[in-house]
Motif scaffolding. Structure first.
Motif, PDB file in Angstrom:
ATOM      1  N   ILE A 266       0.895  -1.114   0.141  1.00  0.00           N
ATOM      2  CA  ILE A 266      -0.104  -0.133  -0.044  1.00  0.00           C
ATOM      3  C   ILE A 266       0.850   1.222   0.120  1.00  0.00           C
ATOM      4  O   ILE A 266       0.740   2.150  -0.770  1.00  0.00           O
ATOM      5  CB  ILE A 266      -1.002   0.008   1.153  1.00  0.00           C
ATOM      6  CG1 ILE A 266      -2.014  -1.050   1.240  1.00  0.00           C
ATOM      7  CG2 ILE A 266      -1.667   1.308   1.292  1.00  0.00           C
ATOM      8  CD1 ILE A 266      -2.660  -1.371   2.581  1.00  0.00           C
ATOM      9  N   ASN A 267       1.944   1.233   0.677  1.00  0.00           N
ATOM     10  CA  ASN A 267       2.887   2.472   0.967  1.00  0.00           C
ATOM     11  C   ASN A 267       3.521   2.592  -0.541  1.00  0.00           C
ATOM     12  O   ASN A 267       3.673   3.842  -0.779  1.00  0.00           O
ATOM     13  CB  ASN A 267       3.902   2.156   2.081  1.00  0.00           C
ATOM     14  CG  ASN A 267       3.367   2.318   3.519  1.00  0.00           C
ATOM     15  OD1 ASN A 267       2.108   2.720   3.559  1.00  0.00           O
ATOM     16  ND2 ASN A 267       4.062   2.120   4.374  1.00  0.00           N
ATOM     17  N   LYS A 268       3.809   1.645  -1.020  1.00  0.00           N
ATOM     18  CA  LYS A 268       4.512   1.676  -2.486  1.00  0.00           C
ATOM     19  C   LYS A 268       3.625   2.420  -3.454  1.00  0.00           C
ATOM     20  O   LYS A 268       3.987   3.345  -4.001  1.00  0.00           O
ATOM     21  CB  LYS A 268       4.961   0.398  -2.965  1.00  0.00           C
ATOM     22  CG  LYS A 268       5.590   0.576  -4.460  1.00  0.00           C
ATOM     23  CD  LYS A 268       5.812  -1.248  -4.977  1.00  0.00           C
ATOM     24  CE  LYS A 268       6.580  -0.707  -6.050  1.00  0.00           C
ATOM     25  NZ  LYS A 268       6.982  -2.253  -6.612  1.00  0.00           N
ATOM     26  N   GLY A 269       2.042   2.184  -3.234  1.00  0.00           N
ATOM     27  CA  GLY A 269       1.326   2.784  -4.298  1.00  0.00           C
ATOM     28  C   GLY A 269       1.091   4.151  -4.009  1.00  0.00           C
ATOM     29  O   GLY A 269       0.920   5.305  -4.712  1.00  0.00           O
ATOM     30  N   ILE A 270       1.050   4.514  -2.537  1.00  0.00           N
ATOM     31  CA  ILE A 270       0.933   5.803  -2.203  1.00  0.00           C
ATOM     32  C   ILE A 270       2.033   6.736  -2.274  1.00  0.00           C
ATOM     33  O   ILE A 270       2.184   7.852  -2.734  1.00  0.00           O
ATOM     34  CB  ILE A 270       0.683   6.025  -0.481  1.00  0.00           C
ATOM     35  CG1 ILE A 270      -0.775   5.249  -0.299  1.00  0.00           C
ATOM     36  CG2 ILE A 270       0.654   7.387   0.047  1.00  0.00           C
ATOM     37  CD1 ILE A 270      -1.115   5.125   1.312  1.00  0.00           C
ATOM     38  N   ARG A 271       3.159   6.103  -2.361  1.00  0.00           N
ATOM     39  CA  ARG A 271       4.559   6.765  -2.599  1.00  0.00           C
ATOM     40  C   ARG A 271       4.557   7.173  -3.999  1.00  0.00           C
ATOM     41  O   ARG A 271       5.042   8.363  -4.330  1.00  0.00           O
ATOM     42  CB  ARG A 271       5.790   5.864  -2.202  1.00  0.00           C
ATOM     43  CG  ARG A 271       6.953   6.446  -2.434  1.00  0.00           C
ATOM     44  CD  ARG A 271       8.176   5.609  -1.923  1.00  0.00           C
ATOM     45  NE  ARG A 271       8.512   4.347  -2.158  1.00  0.00           N
ATOM     46  CZ  ARG A 271       7.948   3.431  -1.737  1.00  0.00           C
ATOM     47  NH1 ARG A 271       7.716   3.508  -0.444  1.00  0.00           N
ATOM     48  NH2 ARG A 271       8.152   2.149  -2.324  1.00  0.00           N
ATOM     49  N   ALA A 272       4.017   6.434  -4.991  1.00  0.00           N
ATOM     50  CA  ALA A 272       3.990   6.789  -6.449  1.00  0.00           C
ATOM     51  C   ALA A 272       3.071   7.936  -6.538  1.00  0.00           C
ATOM     52  O   ALA A 272       3.660   8.597  -7.337  1.00  0.00           O
ATOM     53  CB  ALA A 272       3.499   5.595  -7.137  1.00  0.00           C
ATOM     54  N   VAL A 273       2.029   7.997  -5.986  1.00  0.00           N
ATOM     55  CA  VAL A 273       1.244   9.191  -6.213  1.00  0.00           C
ATOM     56  C   VAL A 273       1.557  10.349  -5.683  1.00  0.00           C
ATOM     57  O   VAL A 273       1.536  11.422  -6.229  1.00  0.00           O
ATOM     58  CB  VAL A 273      -0.168   8.684  -5.368  1.00  0.00           C
ATOM     59  CG1 VAL A 273      -1.187  10.053  -5.712  1.00  0.00           C
ATOM     60  CG2 VAL A 273      -1.038   7.479  -6.027  1.00  0.00           C
ATOM     61  N   ILE A 274       2.099  10.430  -4.302  1.00  0.00           N
ATOM     62  CA  ILE A 274       2.804  11.691  -4.072  1.00  0.00           C
ATOM     63  C   ILE A 274       3.902  12.063  -4.567  1.00  0.00           C
ATOM     64  O   ILE A 274       4.128  13.357  -4.923  1.00  0.00           O
ATOM     65  CB  ILE A 274       3.131  11.491  -2.524  1.00  0.00           C
ATOM     66  CG1 ILE A 274       1.821  11.188  -1.595  1.00  0.00           C
ATOM     67  CG2 ILE A 274       3.781  12.768  -2.013  1.00  0.00           C
ATOM     68  CD1 ILE A 274       2.050  10.903  -0.142  1.00  0.00           C
ATOM     69  N   THR A 275       4.666  11.184  -5.144  1.00  0.00           N
ATOM     70  CA  THR A 275       5.991  11.608  -5.956  1.00  0.00           C
ATOM     71  C   THR A 275       5.317  12.240  -7.223  1.00  0.00           C
ATOM     72  O   THR A 275       6.064  13.223  -7.588  1.00  0.00           O
ATOM     73  CB  THR A 275       6.765  10.343  -6.346  1.00  0.00           C
ATOM     74  OG1 THR A 275       7.354   9.662  -5.074  1.00  0.00           O
ATOM     75  CG2 THR A 275       7.888  10.749  -7.433  1.00  0.00           C
ATOM     76  N   GLN A 276       4.231  11.668  -7.709  1.00  0.00           N
ATOM     77  CA  GLN A 276       3.760  12.309  -8.931  1.00  0.00           C
ATOM     78  C   GLN A 276       3.168  13.756  -8.922  1.00  0.00           C
ATOM     79  O   GLN A 276       3.353  14.533  -9.646  1.00  0.00           O
ATOM     80  CB  GLN A 276       2.741  11.369  -9.693  1.00  0.00           C
ATOM     81  CG  GLN A 276       2.557  11.754 -11.040  1.00  0.00           C
ATOM     82  CD  GLN A 276       1.693  10.804 -11.781  1.00  0.00           C
ATOM     83  OE1 GLN A 276       1.054  10.091 -11.182  1.00  0.00           O
ATOM     84  NE2 GLN A 276       1.942  10.643 -13.162  1.00  0.00           N
ATOM     85  N   ILE A 277       2.520  13.865  -7.461  1.00  0.00           N
ATOM     86  CA  ILE A 277       1.891  15.217  -7.007  1.00  0.00           C
ATOM     87  C   ILE A 277       3.076  16.228  -7.066  1.00  0.00           C
ATOM     88  O   ILE A 277       3.030  17.309  -7.708  1.00  0.00           O
ATOM     89  CB  ILE A 277       1.131  15.073  -5.886  1.00  0.00           C
ATOM     90  CG1 ILE A 277       0.003  14.419  -6.156  1.00  0.00           C
ATOM     91  CG2 ILE A 277       1.029  16.336  -5.321  1.00  0.00           C
ATOM     92  CD1 ILE A 277      -0.768  14.349  -4.569  1.00  0.00           C
ATOM     93  N   THR A 278       4.237  15.880  -6.490  1.00  0.00           N
ATOM     94  CA  THR A 278       5.619  16.596  -6.399  1.00  0.00           C
ATOM     95  C   THR A 278       5.952  17.127  -7.829  1.00  0.00           C
ATOM     96  O   THR A 278       6.366  18.058  -7.877  1.00  0.00           O
ATOM     97  CB  THR A 278       6.752  16.013  -5.697  1.00  0.00           C
ATOM     98  OG1 THR A 278       6.121  15.640  -4.353  1.00  0.00           O
ATOM     99  CG2 THR A 278       7.672  16.747  -5.555  1.00  0.00           C
ATOM    100  N   ALA A 279       5.864  15.830  -8.784  1.00  0.00           N
ATOM    101  CA  ALA A 279       6.361  16.171 -10.292  1.00  0.00           C
ATOM    102  C   ALA A 279       5.710  17.432 -11.056  1.00  0.00           C
ATOM    103  O   ALA A 279       6.023  17.614 -11.873  1.00  0.00           O
ATOM    104  CB  ALA A 279       6.659  15.003 -10.564  1.00  0.00           C
ATOM    105  N   THR A 280       4.533  17.367 -10.576  1.00  0.00           N
ATOM    106  CA  THR A 280       3.460  18.066 -11.556  1.00  0.00           C
ATOM    107  C   THR A 280       4.179  19.706 -11.582  1.00  0.00           C
ATOM    108  O   THR A 280       3.774  20.289 -12.571  1.00  0.00           O
ATOM    109  CB  THR A 280       2.221  18.282 -10.705  1.00  0.00           C
ATOM    110  OG1 THR A 280       1.948  18.826  -9.487  1.00  0.00           O
ATOM    111  CG2 THR A 280       1.365  16.762 -10.881  1.00  0.00           C
ATOM    112  N   VAL A 281       4.824  19.961 -10.734  1.00  0.00           N
ATOM    113  CA  VAL A 281       5.394  21.550 -10.677  1.00  0.00           C
ATOM    114  C   VAL A 281       6.050  21.715 -12.178  1.00  0.00           C
ATOM    115  O   VAL A 281       6.246  22.908 -12.495  1.00  0.00           O
ATOM    116  CB  VAL A 281       6.306  22.185  -9.613  1.00  0.00           C
ATOM    117  CG1 VAL A 281       5.443  21.950  -8.136  1.00  0.00           C
ATOM    118  CG2 VAL A 281       7.435  20.769  -9.533  1.00  0.00           C
ATOM    119  N   THR A 282       6.354  20.594 -12.676  1.00  0.00           N
ATOM    120  CA  THR A 282       7.262  20.851 -13.849  1.00  0.00           C
ATOM    121  C   THR A 282       6.363  21.309 -15.162  1.00  0.00           C
ATOM    122  O   THR A 282       6.978  21.587 -16.087  1.00  0.00           O
ATOM    123  CB  THR A 282       8.014  19.401 -14.092  1.00  0.00           C
ATOM    124  OG1 THR A 282       7.023  18.380 -14.434  1.00  0.00           O
ATOM    125  CG2 THR A 282       9.027  18.990 -13.067  1.00  0.00           C
TER     126      THR A 282
END
Length: 206
Positions: free
Chosen positions: A126-142
């Motif tokens: 579960i944490n792996k899936g959550i980590r991927a979503v939050i990482t992508q939220i962070t990357a949206t600034v690009t």
């Protein structure tokens, strides 16, 4: 001889545990979103290790209280299997124009109850899936347009129509963005709840 305890990893999850996990995701996900989009000054956030990431959590008392109250109610509705989606709306303070709309669709296995046998799903998965979503939220600034003017945010929770409205909550419009760009983000699942994320935004260059 003294008995020794061996640490064991959680390999199953209940409806209650799933609801808590999803609520926790929204706590850190919304904090990350507010930090990355500059809704609050960066100096009002503190670093925190979670999901194998360095995340930012607000130290603003009023914001903490607001999120605590909203997520407490969200957790209750998740336990009742009545949440359809959670939307974070970012609005320009002066004009009231909606600049971004972060939508998290919530699917729930309605056959699951608090008396059901726990589902097989490890905390690590579960944490792996959550980590991927939050990482992508962070990357949206690009790719998201800069928010040049001061903005505020609001949280909308869509539930089944027959739900009673708690005190201090009010009906709200959908806060849609006309002619918006939409980017679908990753999803994660607890095996009981599934969260699909997407962001729509106003592209002033269009």
């Amino acid at each position: 001889m003294a008995a020794t305890k061996q640490a064991t990893k959680t390999k199953t999850i209940t409806l209650k545990g799933s609801s808590q996990k999803v609520s926790e995701f929204f706590l850190y996900g919304i904090n990350s979103l507010l930090y990355q989009r500059g809704i609050y000054p960066p100096e009002t956030f503190t670093r925190k290790q979670k999901y194998g990431l360095t995340l930012f959590e607000s130290t603003e008392k009023a914001l903490q209280d607001y999120l605590t109250n909203v997520l407490k109610q969200l957790n209750e509705w998740l336990n009742e299997k009545t949440v359809q989606k959670v939307v974070v709306v970012i609005t320009e303070v002066e004009s009231g124009e909606v600049k971004e709309r972060w939508q998290f669709d919530v699917e729930c296995d309605k056959t699951m109850s608090h008396d059901s046998q726990p589902r097989k799903k490890t905390d690590e998965e579960i944490n792996k899936g959550i980590r991927a979503v939050i990482t992508q939220i962070t990357a949206t600034v690009t790719f998201l347009p800069l928010l040049d003017n001061p903005c505020t945010f609001n949280i909308l929770i869509y539930t089944d129509k027959d739900m009673d409205m708690p005190e201090q909550w009010e009906e709200s419009g959908p806060s849609l963005i006309a002619n918006s760009q939409v980017v679908k983000l990753r999803s994660f699942t607890t095996s009981i709840h599934k969260i699909d994320a997407a962001v729509s935004y106003k592209d002033d260059g269009m």
